[in-house]
Design a protein around this motif. Structure first.
Motif, short mmCIF file in Angstrom:
data_model
loop_
_atom_site.label_atom_id
_atom_site.label_comp_id
_atom_site.label_asym_id
_atom_site.label_seq_id
_atom_site.Cartn_x
_atom_site.Cartn_y
_atom_site.Cartn_z
N SER A 1 25.89 68.09 11.69
CA SER A 1 26.34 67.62 10.39
C SER A 1 25.12 67.55 9.49
O SER A 1 24.17 66.79 9.76
CB SER A 1 27.00 66.24 10.50
OG SER A 1 28.16 66.31 11.30
N GLY A 2 25.13 68.36 8.43
CA GLY A 2 23.96 68.46 7.58
C GLY A 2 23.89 67.38 6.52
O GLY A 2 24.89 66.76 6.16
N LYS A 3 22.67 67.17 6.03
CA LYS A 3 22.44 66.18 4.98
C LYS A 3 21.64 66.84 3.86
O LYS A 3 20.72 67.62 4.10
CB LYS A 3 21.68 64.98 5.54
CG LYS A 3 22.43 64.25 6.66
CD LYS A 3 21.60 63.14 7.28
CE LYS A 3 22.34 62.49 8.44
NZ LYS A 3 21.52 61.44 9.11
N LEU A 4 21.99 66.51 2.64
CA LEU A 4 21.35 67.09 1.46
C LEU A 4 20.26 66.15 0.95
O LEU A 4 20.41 64.93 0.97
CB LEU A 4 22.39 67.31 0.36
CG LEU A 4 21.93 68.04 -0.89
CD1 LEU A 4 21.65 69.51 -0.60
CD2 LEU A 4 23.00 67.94 -1.99
N ALA A 5 19.16 66.75 0.49
CA ALA A 5 18.07 65.96 -0.08
C ALA A 5 17.54 66.66 -1.33
O ALA A 5 17.61 67.89 -1.44
CB ALA A 5 16.95 65.79 0.93
N MET A 6 17.03 65.88 -2.26
CA MET A 6 16.26 66.46 -3.37
C MET A 6 14.80 66.23 -3.03
O MET A 6 14.38 65.11 -2.70
CB MET A 6 16.62 65.81 -4.70
CG MET A 6 15.93 66.51 -5.88
SD MET A 6 16.44 65.90 -7.51
CE MET A 6 15.62 64.29 -7.55
N TRP A 7 14.03 67.30 -3.10
CA TRP A 7 12.64 67.24 -2.65
C TRP A 7 11.69 67.85 -3.67
O TRP A 7 12.04 68.82 -4.35
CB TRP A 7 12.52 68.00 -1.32
CG TRP A 7 11.10 68.16 -0.82
CD1 TRP A 7 10.26 67.17 -0.42
CD2 TRP A 7 10.38 69.38 -0.69
NE1 TRP A 7 9.05 67.71 -0.04
CE2 TRP A 7 9.10 69.06 -0.19
CE3 TRP A 7 10.71 70.72 -0.94
CZ2 TRP A 7 8.13 70.03 0.07
CZ3 TRP A 7 9.75 71.69 -0.69
CH2 TRP A 7 8.48 71.35 -0.18
#
Length: 247
Positions: free
Chosen positions: A99-105
């Motif tokens: 299960s993937g997770k989104l991030a702003m980097w």
């Protein structure tokens, strides 16, 4: 002596047949985890992996056009379901492997104090996202921007990558001040920077499914890889990259 030579020739002839090569199409967000999983699988089984990385949508298009993949590790459930419905995958072989997770980097330390405020102020020249049409993480980024009411106004400043891997590179090289990427990519990055793990309420879950393609239906090595992917050892590696794994 002749009997011994015959026995040895039989053993040599059988051993290569016991090991196989599996051709696997893998969603780009899973690159780092796959690099760690591959040698574990090969050591445990004697089989080898031939891996192709890309956006889920582009990999699926290749599968539709008879690419010689035997296993598909997508970043969504949509394409594996389509593969089954189209007769391109073995019915009942689908399962969620991560299960993937989104991030702003951003690669720049101190790029923002408040990530949401920074976005709403459009305090950037370029913001990178993956193509929402072909990359599930790009679609998730689009959904986040819509949730924040920024999708339309941010268009002139968006830079689209063909895959989440290219999107990450846009940020790593400074061609974009920040970007929406997979949290697993940031976890594997050794160069620091700023990261905002996007609240799960801002986008639908990114359920990543694996499926056995019809080209691998009778391939013992392909089935062995899918079994390995569900093993405790593989799940521990997947979890270490920040993915959710069902118990």
């Amino acid at each position: 002596m002749k009997a011994l030579l015959l026995l040895l020739s039989l053993i040599v002839g059988v051993m290569p047949a016991m090991a196989g090569e599996v051709s696997v199409a893998v969603a780009a967000n899973f690159t780092n985890a796959m690099h760690e999983l591959a040698p574990l699988f090969e050591k445990a089984t004697g089989h080898t992996l031939k891996v192709s990385f890309g956006s889920t949508g582009k990999l699926y298009a290749q599968i539709e056009n008879s690419a010689p993949f035997e296993v598909f590790l997508a970043a969504d459930t949509k394409r594996p379901e389509k593969a089954e419905a189209a007769g391109l995958a073995v019915p009942g072989s689908r399962f969620t492997y991560a299960s993937g997770k989104l991030a702003m980097w951003s690669a720049k330390p101190g790029a923002w104090r408040d990530a949401e405020a920074w976005l709403k102020q459009a305090a950037f020249a370029h913001l990178a996202i993956a193509n929402p049409k072909t990359a599930p993480y790009g679609l998730a980024a689009q959904q986040v921007m819509r949730h924040l009411g920024l999708w339309d106004v941010a268009q002139p400043k968006l830079v689209q990558g063909d895959s989440i891997a290219q999107t990450f590179q846009f940020v790593a090289t400074g061609n974009a001040e920040a970007g929406f990427v997979a949290a697993s990519q940031v976890k594997a990055w050794k160069g620091g920077g700023m990261v905002w793990e996007v609240p799960q309420a801002y986008y639908p879950p990114i359920e990543q499914q694996a499926v056995l393609l019809t080209k691998g239906a009778d391939d013992a090595a392909a089935r062995a890889f899918l079994d390995f992917l569900q093993s405790d050892a593989a799940r521990a590696v997947i979890r270490s990259f920040g993915y959710g794994v069902s118990e």
